[in-house]
Design a protein around this motif. Structure first.
Motif, PDB file in Angstrom:
ATOM      1  N   VAL A   3       0.818  -1.198   0.000  1.00 48.69           N
ATOM      2  CA  VAL A   3       0.000   0.000   0.000  1.00 48.69           C
ATOM      3  C   VAL A   3       0.860   1.259   0.000  1.00 48.69           C
ATOM      4  O   VAL A   3       0.705   2.118  -0.847  1.00 48.69           O
ATOM      5  N   ALA A   4       1.808   1.317   0.952  1.00 45.59           N
ATOM      6  CA  ALA A   4       2.587   2.559   1.078  1.00 45.59           C
ATOM      7  C   ALA A   4       3.737   2.622   0.078  1.00 45.59           C
ATOM      8  O   ALA A   4       4.388   3.657  -0.062  1.00 45.59           O
ATOM      9  N   ARG A   5       4.000   1.508  -0.639  1.00 45.78           N
ATOM     10  CA  ARG A   5       5.032   1.488  -1.685  1.00 45.78           C
ATOM     11  C   ARG A   5       6.439   1.721  -1.158  1.00 45.78           C
ATOM     12  O   ARG A   5       7.316   2.174  -1.891  1.00 45.78           O
ATOM     13  N   HIS A  11       6.469   8.121   8.538  1.00 39.59           N
ATOM     14  CA  HIS A  11       5.822   8.337   7.254  1.00 39.59           C
ATOM     15  C   HIS A  11       5.447   9.787   7.064  1.00 39.59           C
ATOM     16  O   HIS A  11       5.629  10.354   5.996  1.00 39.59           O
ATOM     17  N   ARG A  15       6.460  10.898   3.411  1.00 44.09           N
ATOM     18  CA  ARG A  15       5.510  11.839   2.842  1.00 44.09           C
ATOM     19  C   ARG A  15       6.237  12.877   1.983  1.00 44.09           C
ATOM     20  O   ARG A  15       5.846  13.185   0.872  1.00 44.09           O
ATOM     21  N   SER A  63      -7.046   1.883  -1.595  1.00 44.10           N
ATOM     22  CA  SER A  63      -5.807   2.599  -1.912  1.00 44.10           C
ATOM     23  C   SER A  63      -4.779   1.668  -2.523  1.00 44.10           C
ATOM     24  O   SER A  63      -3.990   2.077  -3.371  1.00 44.10           O
ATOM     25  N   PRO A  99      -4.580   4.253  -5.921  1.00 45.71           N
ATOM     26  CA  PRO A  99      -4.519   5.424  -5.043  1.00 45.71           C
ATOM     27  C   PRO A  99      -5.341   6.604  -5.569  1.00 45.71           C
ATOM     28  O   PRO A  99      -6.028   7.270  -4.808  1.00 45.71           O
ATOM     29  N   HIS A 122      -3.040  10.316   2.091  1.00 46.37           N
ATOM     30  CA  HIS A 122      -1.818  10.439   2.887  1.00 46.37           C
ATOM     31  C   HIS A 122      -1.982   9.815   4.265  1.00 46.37           C
ATOM     32  O   HIS A 122      -1.074   9.182   4.786  1.00 46.37           O
ATOM     33  N   LEU A 126      -1.958   5.975   3.813  1.00 42.57           N
ATOM     34  CA  LEU A 126      -0.610   5.459   3.599  1.00 42.57           C
ATOM     35  C   LEU A 126       0.191   5.464   4.896  1.00 42.57           C
ATOM     36  O   LEU A 126       0.883   4.496   5.216  1.00 42.57           O
ATOM     37  N   CYS A 134      -0.994   2.683   7.085  1.00 41.32           N
ATOM     38  CA  CYS A 134      -0.506   1.391   6.604  1.00 41.32           C
ATOM     39  C   CYS A 134       0.950   1.175   6.949  1.00 41.32           C
ATOM     40  O   CYS A 134       1.344   0.098   7.391  1.00 41.32           O
TER      41      CYS A 134
END
Lengths: 241, 286, 316
Positions: B31-33, B80, B85, B173, B177, B188, B191, B194
């Motif tokens: 999800v957050a890559r 994050h 971010r 997401s 996304p 945001h 992410l 997650c």
């Protein structure tokens, strides 16, 4: 004379056939239009010709010899150049360097650096981007980026040029300029296959049109013939051709 | 026959642990890559917090889960919101972000590991916890307890993703996304949550692992590697895949260890490399 | 006017390079001990960083395989220590690294993005464990001993490898391969359809960059009397060049060299006294470099310089 000929071209994605047994050809010097609704398989067909994809079955021959299964760079060096539906430029390189890539690597014979630069500047001139030659390609407008892709493709000295929706997203004036550009490309003796949704452009420029729907060829002929074809009208129901 | 049963049971238990170690990483990447190379470091942090609380206030390791999980979760949220971010905002494409965030997580690896070394030293630590064996198969009780926790966590997590609003937002997401954002999901926050959840799971895994194995401030990378193998096995980003991949790797590990223990690590890497080359989307991928 | 200034700038750069070359070449004649040892370390990291940048910089493929090729050099030097003279060992190490990298590259360069990075990362660990197992079974030991070479000998060897690395890097950047790699890094598909043999370009440059990693390994191995797989195939050897390149900046070749020199020097000061702190700072700098210095210290310096000059010119 037949320049390019595809026989029984098929490409599956998972269980779906994006292109299902298409026969087509393009003659030397002609402008062939490829139309059809979204998802009809037009870009897949381009990807098969340019070897971005390998066909599940079927063959492609070019100037009389088999080219199926060759890697993309060889296809390019043989004289088949292309542009992309969504522009794929080298964003951080200056415009002229983008074109040099084509003239340096794509011509099929070994080109010197100076020669490559000369060709690149010529092609930039041809697409009317000379004034922007040192601007990073990523900073150009969409219309300019599309022209830059055309210049890069032309710099490889193609015999056959595949243009994938070079008019999409352009203003009316820009579309007219693009039509003029294609006419001038034809005047150089380059054969063109173009995918386009801008109908008046297709109808005006093309010598012949192939219509695809759901991966099948449903019609083929001159713009006048295609425009009155019942199957085509059905597919484009409600749309004015 | 007995040997076969032992290999199978050991492998299953180990597999449960591997799955636990890996689910968090899968969530972070899926999800957050962020392919978080520092994942194992947070397992180590969880393990040391548990060990430290056992020593200082005699807190039961299983109770300490309630503290390590949320504590590491919050670390993840903060990381994050500050680091990843910003990287996301400055990266022109997802590819660039993935590369940059992986590099940044290497930096994180060094920061966390060496901070831990400054605080806790570099000695091997450990304690005895429920290590009496049960049944004829000589299964240590602590392993059974750990497996039980893994199953409970797995089910809870599944329910969370399937049933709750936040869980649905997370799945949306992961799929797309941009669409999720259009549907009113604050991307945001999702992410960050997650990433935090992934790290929190690492913290919990650390707590559980400390009841089973000796711990040291340098154990992190070993677990990261295991988690990567498992996640590639199950398909990067698939939670169920991570569970299944964990069990498969556990079985492989117990089998190889039975015949030639020194080949275990080699077996991991060979599986990993062969899989990457043949099926980069995982054994369950299309 | 513009061309005159460019030629003059070029002259200054060449002059500076010549002076640096001469100083480095004659330094062992006037000094020894600490300075030489430090320079050996700096040159080693400069080689690894520049070699890494040659491939990974323009292509965007983040290789973490540096330690594998470097460690291979260690083992060539150790296994054939005493059998062949030192220069032969170094050349052998380069050749073996090249061949191995060709194979690895052909297998893996179709992987993209993070997949390529984690593959190369796992490769180092695989090689490490395989060598460990071979040693356990065949020689029944963990480590090996290497014949040492005089400090001066090592210095000149690493200096020559460094010069070779720089020359190769400059040549590649200026050649068609440089442009080809760059366009692959920008848009691989478009590069392929513009006539670039993408596979050959990537595999060949990857393998060429491995030559220097292997050579550096063989030279440095002689600095240690004892080596084992954990020393030879240390993941830090893969990470440090990436950090040094990010720290120095990759827009030109001075960046990686400056990054390597600065970082090795700082490391030298910190490592002996506060080893944990060194690695901690390493991590913090890596994160800060990624966050705030997309073009490294060199880029930062240029930006500041431009701001100062721009500030002067700006109307009051």
């Amino acid at each position: 004379m037949r320049l390019l000929e595809g026989e029984g071209l098929t490409r599956h994605f998972g269980g779906l056939a994006a292109v299902a047994g298409i026969d087509f050809h393009v003659d030397q010097g002609e402008i062939l239009g490829l139309i059809g609704p979204n998802g009809a398989g037009k870009t897949t067909l381009f990807n098969l010709i340019s070897a971005a994809l390998k066909p599940t079955s079927g063959t492609i021959s070019y100037q009389g010899s088999q080219i199926t299964g060759l890697p993309p760079y060889k296809i390019c060096r043989l004289g088949i150049a292309r542009t992309f539906q969504t522009v794929k430029i080298f964003a951080h390189l200056p415009a002229v360097r983008n074109v040099i890539v084509g003239s340096l690597f794509g011509t099929g014979s070994r080109t010197s650096g100076a020669e490559a630069l000369r060709i690149a500047d010529e092609e930039l001139e041809f697409v009317e981007l000379s004034s922007l030659r040192n601007v990073p390609a990523g900073d150009l407008t969409l219309a300019a980026q599309k022209r830059l892709e055309v210049a890069r493709a032309l710099a490889t000295h193609p015999t056959l040029l595949l243009l994938d929706e070079i008019m999409a997203g352009l203003t009316h004036t820009e579309v007219d300029e693009a039509m003029d550009l294609i006419a001038r490309i034809r005047a150089r003796g380059i054969t063109v296959i173009m995918i386009e949704h801008v109908m008046h452009a297709i109808m005006n420029i093309c010598d012949r049109i192939v219509v695809l729907d759901f991966g099948l060829k449903i019609a083929e002929g001159t713009p006048a013939e295609v425009a009155v074809d019942e199957k085509v009208i059905e597919v484009y129901l409600g749309e004015e051709i | 026959m007995n040997a076969f049963r032992d290999i199978f049971l050991t492998g299953l238990l180990l597999g449960g642990i591997f799955a636990l170690v890996s689910v968090g990483l899968s969530l972070q990447y899926g999800v957050a890559r962020v392919l978080n190379v520092a994942h194992g470091e947070f397992i180590m942090v969880g393990a040391f917090i548990t060990f430290w609380m056992l020593g200082s206030i005699n807190l039961n390791p299983l109770v300490s889960l309630v503290i390590t999980g949320p504590a590491v979760f919050i670390m993840g949220l903060i990381l994050h919101k500050t680091l990843f971010r910003r990287l996301m905002d400055t990266s022109p494409s997802l590819d660039v972000f993935e590369g940059k965030s992986m590099l940044a997580s290497f930096g994180l690896l060094y920061v966390v590991q060496n901070l831990a070394r400054i605080i806790w030293g570099s000695d091997v630590e450990g304690y005895n916890f429920l290590n009496s064996t049960v049944t004829a198969a000589q299964i240590p009780l602590n392993r059974l307890v750990a497996l039980g926790f893994v199953i409970v966590l797995g089910v809870a997590f599944y329910l969370f993703l399937a049933r709750t609003r936040l869980g649905k937002a997370i799945r949306a997401s992961a799929q797309s996304p941009t669409t999720a954002e259009l549907m009113g999901v604050n991307i945001h926050n999702v992410l960050a949550i997650c990433f935090g959840l992934g790290l929190g799971l690492a913290g919990i895994a650390g707590s559980l692992l400390s009841t089973l194995f000796a711990i040291q401030t340098s154990i992190g990378l070993g677990y990261t590697v295991i988690a990567m193998v498992v996640v590639v096995l199950g398909g990067l980003g698939s939670i169920t895949g991570a569970m299944i991949g964990g069990v498969i790797l556990g079985l492989v590990s117990s089998t190889v260890t039975f015949f030639q223990p020194s080949l275990t690590m080699i077996a991991y890497y060979v599986i990993f490399i062969v899989l990457l080359l043949s099926r980069p989307k995982g054994i369950m991928g299309k | 006017m513009k061309t005159i200034r460019m030629t003059r700038n070029r002259g200054i750069t060449l002059g500076l390079l010549l002076i640096a070359f001469l100083i480095l070449a004659f330094l062992p004649q006037v000094t020894s001990g600490y300075v030489i040892t430090l320079l050996i370390d700096i040159l080693k990291f400069a080689i690894l960083t520049v070699a890494w940048v040659v491939f990974s910089g323009p292509s965007g493929y983040m290789s973490l395989a540096t330690a594998a090729f470097y460690g291979l050099g260690f083992y060539i030097a150790a296994v054939f220590s005493g059998t062949f003279p030192f220069p032969v060992l170094v050349i052998m190490a380069g050749a073996v690294a090249f061949v191995v990298a060709l194979g690895v590259g052909a297998l893996t360069l179709r992987l993209r993005g993070v997949y390529f990075a984690i593959f190369t990362f796992a490769l180092v660990l695989l090689v490490q464990n395989v060598v460990l197992e071979i040693e356990r079974v065949v020689t029944e030991t963990r480590g090996r001993f290497v014949d040492t070479v005089s400090t001066e000998g090592v210095y000149y060897a690493i200096f020559i490898v460094f010069v070779l690395t720089m020359l190769t890097a400059v040549l590649i950047r200026r050649s068609r391969y440089g442009l080809a790699l760059q366009s692959i890094g920008e848009y691989e598909e478009a590069a392929a359809h513009s006539g670039i043999n993408v596979v050959r370009t990537k595999v060949l440059t990857f393998a060429v960059s491995a030559i220097f990693m292997g050579m550096a390994g063989a030279v440095i191995a002689t600095r240690r009397t004892y080596i084992d797989p954990y020393i030879a195939f240390n993941l830090n050897t893969s990470f440090l060049p990436v950090l040094m390149a990010m720290f120095g900046g990759m827009t030109n070749l001075a960046g990686p060299v400056i990054g390597a020199a600065l970082f090795t020097y700082i490391g030298e000061i910190l490592l002996t006294r506060f080893p944990d702190l060194y690695m901690l700072i390493f991590g913090v700098v890596l994160i800060l470099a990624i966050l705030f210095m997309p073009n490294g210290v060199l880029g930062l310096a240029q930006r500041v310089w431009r701001k100062i000059r721009g500030g002067r010119r700006a109307p009051a």
